[in-house]
Design an enzyme around this catalytic site. Structure first.
Site, PDB file in Angstrom:
ATOM      1  N   ASP A 171      10.402   7.392   8.902  1.00  0.00           N
ATOM      2  CA  ASP A 171       9.813   8.297   7.901  1.00  0.00           C
ATOM      3  C   ASP A 171      10.656   9.563   7.778  1.00  0.00           C
ATOM      4  OD1 ASP A 171       7.142   9.001   6.332  1.00  0.00           O
ATOM      5  OD2 ASP A 171       7.786  10.799   7.419  1.00  0.00           O
ATOM      6  N   TYR A 207      13.844  17.259   4.933  1.00  0.00           N
ATOM      7  CA  TYR A 207      14.202  17.211   6.356  1.00  0.00           C
ATOM      8  C   TYR A 207      15.709  17.376   6.565  1.00  0.00           C
ATOM      9  CZ  TYR A 207       9.491  15.149   6.912  1.00  0.00           C
ATOM     10  OH  TYR A 207       8.136  14.893   6.882  1.00  0.00           O
ATOM     11  N   LYS A 266      10.754  11.222   0.725  1.00  0.00           N
ATOM     12  CA  LYS A 266       9.779  11.999  -0.058  1.00  0.00           C
ATOM     13  C   LYS A 266      10.482  12.972  -0.985  1.00  0.00           C
ATOM     14  CE  LYS A 266       7.002  12.023   4.187  1.00  0.00           C
ATOM     15  NZ  LYS A 266       7.970  12.301   5.264  1.00  0.00           N
ATOM     16  N   HIS A 279       5.773  14.637  -1.930  1.00  0.00           N
ATOM     17  CA  HIS A 279       5.526  15.261  -0.623  1.00  0.00           C
ATOM     18  C   HIS A 279       4.241  16.105  -0.583  1.00  0.00           C
ATOM     19  CE1 HIS A 279       8.114  16.339   3.111  1.00  0.00           C
ATOM     20  NE2 HIS A 279       6.847  16.442   3.408  1.00  0.00           N
TER      21      HIS A 279
HETATM   22  P1  NAD Z   1       3.830  14.674  16.110  1.00  0.00           P
HETATM   23  O1  NAD Z   1       2.350  14.802  16.120  1.00  0.00           O
HETATM   24  O2  NAD Z   1       4.450  13.350  15.923  1.00  0.00           O
HETATM   25  O3  NAD Z   1       4.326  15.344  17.460  1.00  0.00           O
HETATM   26  C1  NAD Z   1       5.681  15.380  17.751  1.00  0.00           C
HETATM   27  C2  NAD Z   1       5.921  16.212  19.004  1.00  0.00           C
HETATM   28  O4  NAD Z   1       5.091  15.766  20.072  1.00  0.00           O
HETATM   29  C3  NAD Z   1       7.364  16.011  19.483  1.00  0.00           C
HETATM   30  O5  NAD Z   1       8.203  16.989  18.942  1.00  0.00           O
HETATM   31  C4  NAD Z   1       7.240  16.124  20.972  1.00  0.00           C
HETATM   32  O6  NAD Z   1       7.350  17.473  21.325  1.00  0.00           O
HETATM   33  C5  NAD Z   1       5.848  15.660  21.258  1.00  0.00           C
HETATM   34  N1  NAD Z   1       5.804  14.256  21.720  1.00  0.00           N
HETATM   35  C6  NAD Z   1       6.141  13.120  21.046  1.00  0.00           C
HETATM   36  N2  NAD Z   1       5.901  12.036  21.797  1.00  0.00           N
HETATM   37  C7  NAD Z   1       5.408  12.482  22.961  1.00  0.00           C
HETATM   38  C8  NAD Z   1       4.982  11.833  24.146  1.00  0.00           C
HETATM   39  N3  NAD Z   1       4.982  10.510  24.269  1.00  0.00           N
HETATM   40  N4  NAD Z   1       4.542  12.620  25.172  1.00  0.00           N
HETATM   41  C9  NAD Z   1       4.516  13.965  25.054  1.00  0.00           C
HETATM   42  N5  NAD Z   1       4.900  14.630  23.960  1.00  0.00           N
HETATM   43  C10 NAD Z   1       5.352  13.897  22.917  1.00  0.00           C
HETATM   44  O7  NAD Z   1       4.361  15.766  15.053  1.00  0.00           O
HETATM   45  P2  NAD Z   1       5.256  15.795  13.750  1.00  0.00           P
HETATM   46  O8  NAD Z   1       6.692  15.620  14.024  1.00  0.00           O
HETATM   47  O9  NAD Z   1       4.820  17.045  13.061  1.00  0.00           O
HETATM   48  O10 NAD Z   1       4.719  14.573  12.854  1.00  0.00           O
HETATM   49  C11 NAD Z   1       5.306  13.281  12.890  1.00  0.00           C
HETATM   50  C12 NAD Z   1       6.000  12.966  11.603  1.00  0.00           C
HETATM   51  O11 NAD Z   1       5.103  13.100  10.497  1.00  0.00           O
HETATM   52  C13 NAD Z   1       7.145  13.915  11.237  1.00  0.00           C
HETATM   53  O12 NAD Z   1       8.307  13.693  12.008  1.00  0.00           O
HETATM   54  C14 NAD Z   1       7.307  13.615   9.779  1.00  0.00           C
HETATM   55  O13 NAD Z   1       8.021  12.400   9.623  1.00  0.00           O
HETATM   56  C15 NAD Z   1       5.847  13.455   9.341  1.00  0.00           C
HETATM   57  N6  NAD Z   1       5.276  14.708   8.763  1.00  0.00           N
HETATM   58  C16 NAD Z   1       4.959  14.711   7.443  1.00  0.00           C
HETATM   59  C17 NAD Z   1       4.394  15.843   6.853  1.00  0.00           C
HETATM   60  C18 NAD Z   1       4.038  15.801   5.401  1.00  0.00           C
HETATM   61  O14 NAD Z   1       3.725  16.844   4.815  1.00  0.00           O
HETATM   62  N7  NAD Z   1       4.058  14.649   4.776  1.00  0.00           N
HETATM   63  C19 NAD Z   1       4.170  17.003   7.608  1.00  0.00           C
HETATM   64  C20 NAD Z   1       4.485  16.964   8.963  1.00  0.00           C
HETATM   65  C21 NAD Z   1       5.028  15.818   9.535  1.00  0.00           C
END
Ligand code: NAD
Length: 275
Positions: free
Chosen positions: A45, A50, A75, A108
Site C-alpha cells: 500500500d 509517500y 493513491k 486519498h
Molecule cells: P501502523 O498502525 O501500521 O503502525 C506502524 C508502527 O507500529 C510502525 O512504525 C512501528 O513503529 C510499529 N510496529 C509495527 N509492527 C509492529 C510490531 N509487530 N510490534 C511493535 N511495533 C510495531 O501505522 P501506519 O503506518 O500509520 O499505518 C499503516 C499504513 O496505513 C501506512 O503505512 C499507510 O500505507 C496507510 N495509511 C493510510 C492513510 C490514509 O489516509 N489513507 C493514513 C495513514 C496510514
C-alpha cells in the site's frame, strides 16, 4: 502460510493483509519490499504523497516475483483532484512505479470543502474502463461522500481505506460500507503502535503465545477487514504476517471490542480535513 483473499464488489481479489509503506524512504523501499515479498507479503500500500512509488516499483522489479502475483495500491493526492488533473497524476504515478496496470487506485481524502471528489471519481471510472487500473476505491470517505459518488455516477467504490484500530473501531462507518457493498480497509491498524501496551491485548496475546500486534491484526482479519500494518523491520514484518495459525475466541473478540473509545482517533477528521 498464505494470506486469504477478499473478493471486492467488482470481482477483483485483494490479499487481506498487506504492507503499508507510509514514511518509508524511497531509497530504502526496494530492499524492504524484497524482504516483504520473501516473507510472504503479496500486497503493498503506497501513495503519491509517500514519495516512494519509485522505490516500491524498483523493489518489485528487482524481486524474483511476477508483477501479476503482487497487488499494489496507490493513491491520488489532494492537490491533484479534478478530472483532467487526476488523469495526469495517474500517469505520473504509473511512470514512477514503472507499471502498465495498477491493481487499486484510491482517492486519498474527500476534501469536501473543495467539492471536486465527484469529478475526480469520474476520471477514476474512465481509468478503470480503459483497463489501466483493475479496481477503484476511496480513502477517508464518510457515508455521505460515498452516497454522493453512488448517486451521481452509479459506480460504487470497491473499497474504503479508513483509520481503524482497537481504540477507533468505526462501527457506524463499517455498517455504511456493509449496506453499500464496500470492503473496509484499516489504516494505522496497529494504532501507530500506541495501543500495543493495552493490558487486555497483552493478556490475550500471552494466552496464545503471540504478541499484542498479532492479536490486533488477527482481530481485524476475523472481522473480515483488510489490513496494512507498516514495518520496515524484518522481524516485525514477519511477526505481522504470522497471524493465520491461531484464532481468537468470541470472548476475546468482545474484550477487544470493549477498547473502542470516542477519543480514539489519531488522524484528521475527514469531515473537516482540508490540506
Ligand atoms: P501502523 O498502525 O501500521 O503502525 C506502524 C508502527 O507500529 C510502525 O512504525 C512501528 O513503529 C510499529 N510496529 C509495527 N509492527 C509492529 C510490531 N509487530 N510490534 C511493535 N511495533 C510495531 O501505522 P501506519 O503506518 O500509520 O499505518 C499503516 C499504513 O496505513 C501506512 O503505512 C499507510 O500505507 C496507510 N495509511 C493510510 C492513510 C490514509 O489516509 N489513507 C493514513 C495513514 C496510514
Amino acid at each position: 502460510m498464505s494470506v486469504p483473499m477478499i473478493t471486492l464488489n467488482d470481482g477483483t481479489k485483494i490479499p487481506q493483509l498487506g504492507l503499508g509503506v507510509w514514511k518509508m524512504p524511497d531509497d530504502e523501499a526496494p530492499g524492504i519490499i524484497i524482504s516483504a515479498l520473501n516473507n510472504g507479503y503479496r500486497h503493498i500500500d503506497t501513495a503519491a504523497i509517500y514519495g516512494n512509488e519509485v522505490g516500491v516499483g524498483k523493489g518489485i522489479a528487482q524481486s524474483d516475483m511476477a508483477r501479476d502475483d503482487i497487488f499494489v495500491t496507490s493513491k491520488l493526492w489532494n492537490d491533484r483532484q479534478g478530472y483532467d488533473e487526476t488523469l495526469r497524476a495517474f500517469d505520473e504515478s504509473m511512470d514512477k512505479l514503472g507499471f502498465d496496470t495498477l491493481d487499486l487506485y484510491l482517492i486519498h481524502w474527500p476534501m469536501p470543502a473543495k467539492d471536486k471528489f465527484v469529478e475526480t471519481w469520474k476520471a477514476f471510472i474512465r481509468l478503470r474502463d480503459e483497463g489501466r487500473v483493475r479496481a477503484i476505491g476511496v480513502s477517508n470517505f464518510l457515508p455521505d461522500h460515498l452516497e454522493r459518488l453512488v448517486d451521481e455516477t452509479g459506480v460504487t467504490p470497491a473499497l474504503n481505506q479508513v483509520e481503524l484500530h482497537p481504540r477507533f473501531q468505526q462501527l457506524s462507518q463499517r455498517a455504511a460500507h456493509e449496506k453499500l457493498g464496500i470492503a473496509t480497509e484499516c489504516w494505522s491498524p496497529l494504532g501507530q503502535g500506541e495501543v500495543l501496551g493495552e493490558p487486555a491485548l497483552i493478556e490475550i496475546a500471552s494466552r496464545h503465545g503471540k504478541t499484542a500486534a498479532q492479536v490486533i491484526l488477527r482481530w481485524e482479519i476475523q472481522l473480515g477487514l483488510i489490513t496494512i500494518p507498516k514495518s520496515s523491520n524484518h522481524d516485525r514484518m514477519r511477526e505481522n504476517i504470522s497471524v493465520f495459525d491461531f484464532e481468537l475466541s468470541m470472548e476475546e473478540m468482545a474484550q477487544i471490542a470493549a477498547l473502542d473509545s470516542k477519543e480514539g482517533r489519531i488522524g484528521p477528521d475527514p469531515a473537516t480535513a482540508d490540506f
